[in-house]
Motif scaffolding. Structure first.
Motif, PDB file in Angstrom:
ATOM      1  N   SER A   1      33.330  38.324  59.832  1.00  0.00           N
ATOM      2  CA  SER A   1      33.281  39.149  58.637  1.00  0.00           C
ATOM      3  C   SER A   1      33.869  37.846  58.018  1.00  0.00           C
ATOM      4  O   SER A   1      33.574  38.322  56.654  1.00  0.00           O
ATOM      5  N   LEU A   2      34.466  37.329  57.874  1.00  0.00           N
ATOM      6  CA  LEU A   2      35.575  36.170  56.954  1.00  0.00           C
ATOM      7  C   LEU A   2      34.795  35.205  56.570  1.00  0.00           C
ATOM      8  O   LEU A   2      34.680  34.768  55.390  1.00  0.00           O
ATOM      9  N   LYS A   3      33.132  35.178  56.810  1.00  0.00           N
ATOM     10  CA  LYS A   3      32.658  34.429  56.542  1.00  0.00           C
ATOM     11  C   LYS A   3      31.662  34.593  55.707  1.00  0.00           C
ATOM     12  O   LYS A   3      30.737  34.200  55.020  1.00  0.00           O
ATOM     13  N   SER A   4      31.461  36.076  55.682  1.00  0.00           N
ATOM     14  CA  SER A   4      30.170  36.894  54.734  1.00  0.00           C
ATOM     15  C   SER A   4      31.451  37.028  53.297  1.00  0.00           C
ATOM     16  O   SER A   4      32.364  36.733  53.285  1.00  0.00           O
ATOM     17  N   PRO A   5      30.322  37.481  52.881  1.00  0.00           N
ATOM     18  CA  PRO A   5      30.126  37.465  51.138  1.00  0.00           C
ATOM     19  C   PRO A   5      31.057  38.568  50.511  1.00  0.00           C
ATOM     20  O   PRO A   5      30.579  38.828  49.868  1.00  0.00           O
ATOM     21  N   TRP A   6      32.065  38.873  51.166  1.00  0.00           N
ATOM     22  CA  TRP A   6      32.680  39.955  50.675  1.00  0.00           C
ATOM     23  C   TRP A   6      33.449  39.439  49.799  1.00  0.00           C
ATOM     24  O   TRP A   6      34.455  41.111  48.993  1.00  0.00           O
ATOM     25  N   THR A   7      33.951  38.398  49.339  1.00  0.00           N
ATOM     26  CA  THR A   7      35.124  38.523  48.334  1.00  0.00           C
ATOM     27  C   THR A   7      34.449  37.137  47.179  1.00  0.00           C
ATOM     28  O   THR A   7      34.175  36.456  48.017  1.00  0.00           O
TER      29      THR A   7
ATOM     30  N   PRO B   1      28.161  42.975  48.961  1.00  0.00           N
ATOM     31  CA  PRO B   1      28.613  43.397  50.262  1.00  0.00           C
ATOM     32  C   PRO B   1      29.891  43.586  50.793  1.00  0.00           C
ATOM     33  O   PRO B   1      30.561  42.984  49.809  1.00  0.00           O
TER      34      PRO B   1
ATOM     35  N   ARG C   1      35.998  44.154  49.698  1.00  0.00           N
ATOM     36  CA  ARG C   1      35.839  43.474  48.554  1.00  0.00           C
ATOM     37  C   ARG C   1      37.387  43.312  48.069  1.00  0.00           C
ATOM     38  O   ARG C   1      37.955  42.079  48.024  1.00  0.00           O
TER      39      ARG C   1
ATOM     40  N   ARG D   1      41.978  36.962  52.748  1.00  0.00           N
ATOM     41  CA  ARG D   1      41.991  36.622  52.547  1.00  0.00           C
ATOM     42  C   ARG D   1      42.730  35.052  52.594  1.00  0.00           C
ATOM     43  O   ARG D   1      43.741  34.273  52.710  1.00  0.00           O
TER      44      ARG D   1
END
Lengths: 342, 342
Positions: free
Chosen positions: A261-267, B192, B198, B205
Motif C-alpha cells: 500500500s506504500l505504492k498506492s496513491p494514498w498521498t 484513494p 491519506r 511515509r
C-alpha cells in the motif's frame, strides 16, 4: 572555539528570553513555572503588556501542572535592552520572528553580549543552525532548541547544533532542557524542519492538497484526526500504533502485509523503497520500543489510553448518564437497537 | 438499480460481520456493545475461538465506555456459512483481507445472499468501491465504511459510495453508523485512502524516509508525536491547531506569515500552490470551526485539553506528589533551579 560551560545545567537560575511573542512568551511562562528568574526583551512597544497578559492567562494552567518551589510571575523582569536582558543570564532562549537575516544578526548580537560559556538557543521552527550562526563571533555555543506551541504545555523540544557548534554545548543544552522539565529529542545531524515539523508538515501539505482540490473540508480534516488517529497519537506514536495494526505479527506483519500500500496513491508523498534494511530498522525499533510488553499488554495499554483520552476530552458519557442518549458524544452514544420500532 | 432500504437505520437489530480478524472482530465487539445481535462468519478454522477471545478481551473496555441496554457477548452467533451469516441481517460489514480480487468476489457473493434493501459495507482501508463493486449483481447498496483500529474504541468511520452505489444507500449507512455510535465523515467523492489514511500515510511515509536515511529513529519519531503535536491532535485537529499558531491573527496570519515555509524542504511532499482560493478556504473553514469562540476561548480550551490529556495519559504528577521530582514524567518534572548548587 571550544565550549566551556559557565555553570552546570542543574545550577541555572536566570534565563533570558529574547523575543516575547506567542513562542517567546510561552517560554517565559514555562521557565517561570519551573522556578527560574526570567529576564525578557522584545523591541515591540507593547511587548511587556502583552507578555504579562500571556503569563497571567497561562498561570492557572501552570498551577494545574504543578509549579516548582518558589515559582512566581513576579520573578519576570522585562529589560529595556538586549544587553541588559542577557547580562546575568545562565541560559538564553531566542524566539524572534522566523526571518533568516534577522536571526543571523540577533544571534551574533547575543553571542557578543552573553557571558562566556552561556548557551544560546534558537526557537527557529526550521532553519538549520549552520545557516544562522554564520556571522557570530563565537558560534560554538549556538544551538537550536525547537519547542512546540505552547512551550509551557507541550513537553517536546528538539535540540541540534550547527557545523560550528561544539558538541559539548548541544549536550549541555539537552541536559538543561531535561532539568527544566522538557521532553528532549537530541538530533545528531541537521535536518530542515527537524523531526516533528517534518511529520506534521507532510500531513499538513496533504491536507492543503485535499482542500485545494475540494476533496475534503477543513472540518473533515480536523475531525478525521481528532476522531481517529489523533486519539492514539496522544500517547502512542505512529510506529508503535502501526505495529499493533499488524496484530500479533507486529510491525513485521504490518510491513509485509501492507507494504504494497506504500505504492498506492494514498498521498502525494512518494514512499521510500521498503528494502530489507528499512524493514528491519522499523521492526527492530518497534521491538525495542515494546520492550518486554507483549502484544496483549500493548493492546490493553492502547485501549485504556484511548478510553482515558476520550474521557479526558469529554467524549464519554458521565457515569450517572450512561445509557442515556447523548448526541454530543460522538462514538459513545448508547443506543437500544430497534427501539424506534417498538 | 435504485436502493430501497429494508428498514430504517434506527430499526436495525441484527448486524452480520464477514471476516473476524483484528478489524472484523473489532466491529463485532463494537456492535455487541451497542446492543445489536451480531452474526459473524470467517473461513479460518480457528476464527471463532480467536473472535470470542477478542470480544472477551475488549469487553472490560466497552463496559467503561458504557454498554447499551441489553448489550451482551452472548448475542454473538458464529455462522457456519456466509449465506447463513447474512440471512437475517439488517446490515452487513465486510472486513476481509485487503486483496482486491478477494473483496470483489466476496462483495458479489454478499450482494447475492443478503436480503433486498440491506446495505453492505466494506472496511477496506483504501480501495475505491467503484473498483470493488464491478462483479456484484446489485452494486447500488455497496458502500465503504472505513473504521480505525480498534473499531470498538476509535469513533471515526469514513463513508463513501462507488460509481454504481445509490446515494440513498450512502445516506442510509451514514445515519446507521451515527445511530450505532460512530463518528461519521461522509465523502461525496471517491479518494484513494479516503481522508484520515491519506493524512497519516503522508506522515508515515515521511517517517519511513527519515528512518531509511538514518535521520531519525523509531523512538525519535514516536516521541516527537506523543510529546508534541499528538497531544493536541487528540482533541483539536491540525487546521484549528495551526490557526492558533497564528496568534490572534488566526489562520489568515498563519498562512500569510508561514506560507513561505510551504516551499521549504521540510518534507519530501510537494506543497500545493497557496493561492487566494486555498488561503480563503482554509481561513473560512477555521472561522466556521471556531464559531463564536474567540482566540482566547480557543487557547483556554487547548490548554485545558492538553492538561487533561497529559493527566489522562499519566504524565502529570499526582496531586499528593506535586513538587516531588518524578523522572518518569517527561515535561512535568518539578525542579528548583540552583538546588544542585546549594
Amino acid at each position: 572555539m571550544p565550549f566551556t560551560p559557565s555553570t552546570t545545567p542543574e545550577a541555572v537560575r536566570r534565563v533570558a528570553c529574547i523575543g516575547a511573542g506567542v513562542i517567546g512568551g510561552g517560554w517565559v511562562a514555562h521557565f517561570l513555572a519551573r522556578g527560574y528568574d526570567v529576564t525578557a526583551w522584545d523591541p515591540a512597544a507593547d511587548a511587556e503588556d502583552k507578555l504579562r497578559r500571556l503569563v497571567s492567562a497561562a498561570w492557572p494552567a501552570l498551577e494545574q501542572l504543578g509549579l516548582a518551589d518558589g515559582a512566581s510571575p513576579d520573578r519576570l523582569t522585562v529589560a529595556p535592552t538586549l544587553a541588559e536582558a542577557v547580562a546575568d543570564a545562565d541560559f538564553v532562549q531566542e524566539s524572534a520572528p522566523e526571518k533568516l537575516e534577522l536571526k543571523r544578526a540577533l544571534l551574533a548580537e547575543l553571542a557578543a553580549a552573553a557571558r562566556p560559556g552561556v548557551v544560546i538557543a534558537s526557537s527557529t521552527s526550521g532553519y538549520p543552525m549552520t545557516d544562522m550562526q554564520t556571522t557570530a563571533a563565537d558560534p560554538s555555543r549556538l544551538i537550536v532548541g525547537h519547542p512546540f506551541n505552547p512551550p509551557y504545555l507541550i513537553p517536546l523540544v528538539e535540540v541540534v547544533g550547527g557545523t560550528h557548534t561544539d558538541a559539548a554545548a548541544v549536550a549541555w543544552a539537552s541536559r538543561f532542557y531535561d532539568v527544566a522539565g522538557k521532553s528532549v529529542i537530541t538530533m545528531d545531524r541537521e535536518l530542515p524542519g527537524f523531526i516533528a515539523n517534518r511529520l506534521q508538515e507532510a500531513l499538513w501539505r496533504e491536507a492543503l492538497h485535499m482542500v485545494a482540490n475540494g476533496e475534503a473540508t477543513v472540518e473533515d480534516i480536523d475531525a478525521s484526526i481528532t476522531e481517529g488517529p489523533g486519539l492514539r497519537w496522544a500517547f502512542m506514536g505512529p510506529c508503535l500504533t502501526f505495529a499493533l495494526a499488524g496484530g500479533e505479527g507486529g510491525m513485521a506483519h504490518m510491513l509485509d502485509h501492507f507494504g504494497p500500500s506504500l505504492k498506492s496513491p494514498w498521498t502525494r508523498l512518494e514512499a521510500p523503497e521498503l528494502d530489507s534494511a528499512l524493514r528491519d530498522a522499523m521492526v527492530d525499533g518497534c521491538a525495542s520500543a515494546a520492550g518486554d510488553r507483549t502484544y496483549a499488554d500493548l493492546v490493553a495499554e492502547r485501549d485504556q489510553g484511548v478510553i482515558d483520552v476520550l474521557r479526558a476530552t469529554g467524549r464519554l458519557p458521565r457515569a450517572d448518564r450512561a445509557g442515556a442518549p447523548d448526541p454530543a458524544v460522538p462514538g459513545q452514544r448508547p443506543h437500544t437497537p430497534g427501539s424506534a420500532a417498538r
